[in-house]
Design a protein around this motif. Structure first.
Motif, PDB file in Angstrom:
ATOM      1  N   LYS A 193       0.816  -1.212   0.000  1.00  0.00           N
ATOM      2  CA  LYS A 193       0.000   0.000   0.000  1.00  0.00           C
ATOM      3  C   LYS A 193       0.849   1.261   0.000  1.00  0.00           C
ATOM      4  O   LYS A 193       0.500   2.263   0.615  1.00  0.00           O
ATOM      5  N   GLY A 194       1.972   1.211  -0.679  1.00  0.00           N
ATOM      6  CA  GLY A 194       2.828   2.389  -0.726  1.00  0.00           C
ATOM      7  C   GLY A 194       3.733   2.472   0.486  1.00  0.00           C
ATOM      8  O   GLY A 194       3.949   1.488   1.199  1.00  0.00           O
ATOM      9  N   ALA A 195       4.280   3.659   0.717  1.00  0.00           N
ATOM     10  CA  ALA A 195       5.219   3.864   1.819  1.00  0.00           C
ATOM     11  C   ALA A 195       4.625   3.404   3.139  1.00  0.00           C
ATOM     12  O   ALA A 195       3.443   3.649   3.410  1.00  0.00           O
ATOM     13  N   PRO A 196       5.410   2.731   3.979  1.00  0.00           N
ATOM     14  CA  PRO A 196       4.889   2.269   5.272  1.00  0.00           C
ATOM     15  C   PRO A 196       4.357   3.424   6.116  1.00  0.00           C
ATOM     16  O   PRO A 196       4.949   4.510   6.152  1.00  0.00           O
ATOM     17  N   GLU A 197       3.246   3.177   6.769  1.00  0.00           N
ATOM     18  CA  GLU A 197       2.696   4.140   7.722  1.00  0.00           C
ATOM     19  C   GLU A 197       2.952   3.635   9.131  1.00  0.00           C
ATOM     20  O   GLU A 197       3.083   2.429   9.361  1.00  0.00           O
ATOM     21  N   TRP A 198       3.029   4.572  10.077  1.00  0.00           N
ATOM     22  CA  TRP A 198       3.292   4.237  11.471  1.00  0.00           C
ATOM     23  C   TRP A 198       2.201   4.888  12.323  1.00  0.00           C
ATOM     24  O   TRP A 198       2.184   6.108  12.472  1.00  0.00           O
ATOM     25  N   GLY A 199       1.322   4.076  12.872  1.00  0.00           N
ATOM     26  CA  GLY A 199       0.198   4.608  13.634  1.00  0.00           C
ATOM     27  C   GLY A 199       0.592   5.238  14.946  1.00  0.00           C
ATOM     28  O   GLY A 199      -0.155   6.036  15.505  1.00  0.00           O
ATOM     29  N   ARG A 200       1.750   4.870  15.433  1.00  0.00           N
ATOM     30  CA  ARG A 200       2.284   5.481  16.648  1.00  0.00           C
ATOM     31  C   ARG A 200       3.804   5.426  16.596  1.00  0.00           C
ATOM     32  O   ARG A 200       4.389   4.810  15.707  1.00  0.00           O
ATOM     33  N   ALA A 221      12.602  -0.572  -3.245  1.00  0.00           N
ATOM     34  CA  ALA A 221      12.368  -1.192  -4.548  1.00  0.00           C
ATOM     35  C   ALA A 221      10.877  -1.458  -4.620  1.00  0.00           C
ATOM     36  O   ALA A 221      10.356  -2.358  -3.941  1.00  0.00           O
ATOM     37  N   SER A 222      10.162  -0.657  -5.408  1.00  0.00           N
ATOM     38  CA  SER A 222       8.702  -0.779  -5.438  1.00  0.00           C
ATOM     39  C   SER A 222       8.165  -0.463  -6.827  1.00  0.00           C
ATOM     40  O   SER A 222       8.775   0.302  -7.587  1.00  0.00           O
ATOM     41  N   LEU A 223       7.047  -1.066  -7.143  1.00  0.00           N
ATOM     42  CA  LEU A 223       6.303  -0.787  -8.367  1.00  0.00           C
ATOM     43  C   LEU A 223       4.851  -0.560  -7.982  1.00  0.00           C
ATOM     44  O   LEU A 223       4.234  -1.429  -7.338  1.00  0.00           O
ATOM     45  N   PHE A 224       4.334   0.604  -8.340  1.00  0.00           N
ATOM     46  CA  PHE A 224       2.947   0.947  -8.016  1.00  0.00           C
ATOM     47  C   PHE A 224       2.663   0.788  -6.515  1.00  0.00           C
ATOM     48  O   PHE A 224       1.588   0.340  -6.109  1.00  0.00           O
ATOM     49  N   GLY A 225       3.671   1.155  -5.684  1.00  0.00           N
ATOM     50  CA  GLY A 225       3.483   1.120  -4.244  1.00  0.00           C
ATOM     51  C   GLY A 225       3.681  -0.225  -3.602  1.00  0.00           C
ATOM     52  O   GLY A 225       3.573  -0.355  -2.373  1.00  0.00           O
ATOM     53  N   VAL A 226       4.000  -1.252  -4.385  1.00  0.00           N
ATOM     54  CA  VAL A 226       4.216  -2.593  -3.836  1.00  0.00           C
ATOM     55  C   VAL A 226       5.711  -2.880  -3.825  1.00  0.00           C
ATOM     56  O   VAL A 226       6.371  -2.810  -4.875  1.00  0.00           O
ATOM     57  N   GLY A 227       6.260  -3.201  -2.663  1.00  0.00           N
ATOM     58  CA  GLY A 227       7.677  -3.516  -2.623  1.00  0.00           C
ATOM     59  C   GLY A 227       8.274  -3.382  -1.244  1.00  0.00           C
ATOM     60  O   GLY A 227       7.565  -3.306  -0.238  1.00  0.00           O
ATOM     61  N   PHE A 228       9.605  -3.351  -1.229  1.00  0.00           N
ATOM     62  CA  PHE A 228      10.359  -3.286   0.015  1.00  0.00           C
ATOM     63  C   PHE A 228      10.920  -1.878   0.226  1.00  0.00           C
ATOM     64  O   PHE A 228      11.516  -1.295  -0.681  1.00  0.00           O
ATOM     65  N   TYR A 229      10.751  -1.376   1.439  1.00  0.00           N
ATOM     66  CA  TYR A 229      11.222  -0.041   1.821  1.00  0.00           C
ATOM     67  C   TYR A 229      12.343  -0.233   2.838  1.00  0.00           C
ATOM     68  O   TYR A 229      12.114  -0.646   3.977  1.00  0.00           O
ATOM     69  N   GLY A 230      13.580   0.047   2.376  1.00  0.00           N
ATOM     70  CA  GLY A 230      14.763  -0.279   3.151  1.00  0.00           C
ATOM     71  C   GLY A 230      15.161   0.739   4.194  1.00  0.00           C
ATOM     72  O   GLY A 230      14.470   1.730   4.450  1.00  0.00           O
ATOM     73  N   SER A 231      16.324   0.497   4.775  1.00  0.00           N
ATOM     74  CA  SER A 231      16.780   1.259   5.936  1.00  0.00           C
ATOM     75  C   SER A 231      16.859   2.758   5.682  1.00  0.00           C
ATOM     76  O   SER A 231      16.398   3.566   6.505  1.00  0.00           O
ATOM     77  N   LYS A 232      17.449   3.157   4.555  1.00  0.00           N
ATOM     78  CA  LYS A 232      17.594   4.594   4.289  1.00  0.00           C
ATOM     79  C   LYS A 232      16.229   5.266   4.167  1.00  0.00           C
ATOM     80  O   LYS A 232      16.034   6.390   4.640  1.00  0.00           O
ATOM     81  N   PHE A 233      15.281   4.589   3.542  1.00  0.00           N
ATOM     82  CA  PHE A 233      13.930   5.137   3.411  1.00  0.00           C
ATOM     83  C   PHE A 233      13.301   5.297   4.791  1.00  0.00           C
ATOM     84  O   PHE A 233      12.685   6.339   5.102  1.00  0.00           O
ATOM     85  N   LEU A 234      13.451   4.276   5.645  1.00  0.00           N
ATOM     86  CA  LEU A 234      12.866   4.336   6.988  1.00  0.00           C
ATOM     87  C   LEU A 234      13.502   5.438   7.826  1.00  0.00           C
ATOM     88  O   LEU A 234      12.813   6.122   8.594  1.00  0.00           O
TER      89      LEU A 234
END
Length: 313
Positions: A193-200, A221-234
């Motif tokens: 569902k795209g970039a990870p969200e954090w509820g808290r 590495a994602s296509l149309f919001g589906v994929g892995f969001y690595g350390s630098k992104f987090l």
């Protein structure tokens, strides 16, 4: 004489192996379908309540073992500094997948999603087992840290994200529970569902990652919001929210960083555990290392590069 020396050396090696496992207790923590899941409890020789690290091995959700010889010195180091360690089995959701069969994108996404979800479910089951044993083992239930390598690192980051969002997977955990900290060796969060969200606000996280990792994305590495969001992104997400983290990266290092910090960065990990987990210091630390042992190499990869690197025969 030569035979006597070899015999003595063999005996010493055997004694070392026995010492490494002398404090280990192996227990069945869950049965899920045809899978019997075990954990190894390595107890620190310290009186009173102790913090505990739950460790999740790597292997691409295809293989790996909880008692890999590479991990044992790391467990011993933590024991020596007052930390219990619990190393766990988990179901390998991609084991047995026919690599020669051409899969659709939808099928591939479904397989990855299922594999990550199963691993997180098993981590939560193991955590509940440890919480149930906390009094008997003299473990501080408020000082349970998760730690993982590669697929295991994906698992611990995904589990923390699930707890923050109170997702369906996390519904089995007590409402008030959170890990005291998370240590990730070359991990990422998987999202459909795209970039990870954090509820808290998440627990303090320590992330190790090489920027030339072609198996688990350093950034995403994602296509149309589906994929892995690595350390630098987090880290970018955590910076925006001013959440505590320690990001340790080595320029041009590859996926070997899923293992090397357990050997080379033990004292940095211990510092994270003491300062950011136990003392709850709200720090944001980035350590960027340039090591001549890692010459310049490719650092940009496409989604198919990661797939080929992990699952090509």
């Amino acid at each position: 004489m030569k035979r006597s020396i070899l015999l003595i050396l063999s005996l010493l090696a055997a004694l070392h192996a026995m010492a490494a496992t002398a404090g280990r207790q192996t227990l069945l923590y869950a049965v899920k379908g045809a899978d019997s899941l075990y954990l190894d409890h390595y107890a620190a020789d310290v009186e009173g309540q102790r913090p505990c690290m739950i460790f999740v091995f790597g292997g691409g959700f295809v293989g790996g073992v909880r008692d890999n010889a590479e991990y044992i010195p790391y467990f011993e180091f933590l024991n020596e500094h007052g930390y219990d360690v619990v190393s766990i089995d988990y179901r390998l959701g991609l084991k047995g997948i026919d690599g020669s069969k051409e899969l659709s994108v939808r099928e591939m996404v479904g397989l990855f999603d299922n594999a990550v979800t199963m691993a997180v479910e098993d981590l939560f089951s193991a955590t509940l087992f440890v919480l149930d044993k906390a009094d008997e083992w003299e473990i501080d239930p408020h000082m349970i840290v998760s730690c993982g390598s590669s697929a295991g690192a994906i698992t611990v980051l995904q589990a923390e994200n699930a707890l923050c969002n109170r997702s369906r997977t996390a519904a089995v955990m007590p409402e008030e529970f959170d890990y005291a900290g998370v240590v990730s060796f070359a991990g990422a969060v998987f999202s459909v569902k795209g970039a990870p969200e954090w509820g808290r606000k998440p627990a303090p996280v320590m992330m190790f990652h090489g920027n030339a990792d072609n198996q688990v994305p350093f950034e995403k590495a994602s296509l149309f919001g589906v994929g892995f969001y690595g350390s630098k992104f987090l880290v970018k997400q955590f910076d925006k929210e001013v959440w505590p983290y320690w990001f340790y990266t080595v320029e041009y290092q590859n996926h070997s960083m899923a293992v090397t910090p357990m050997r080379d960065n033990r004292y940095e990990i211990l510092s994270f555990l003491e300062r950011m987990v136990r003392e709850r210091r709200p720090m944001r630390v980035t350590t960027e290392v340039r090591d001549g042992d890692f010459p310049p190499c490719k650092t940009k990869f496409k989604v198919m590069d990661y797939i080929r690197s992990n699952y090509s025969e």
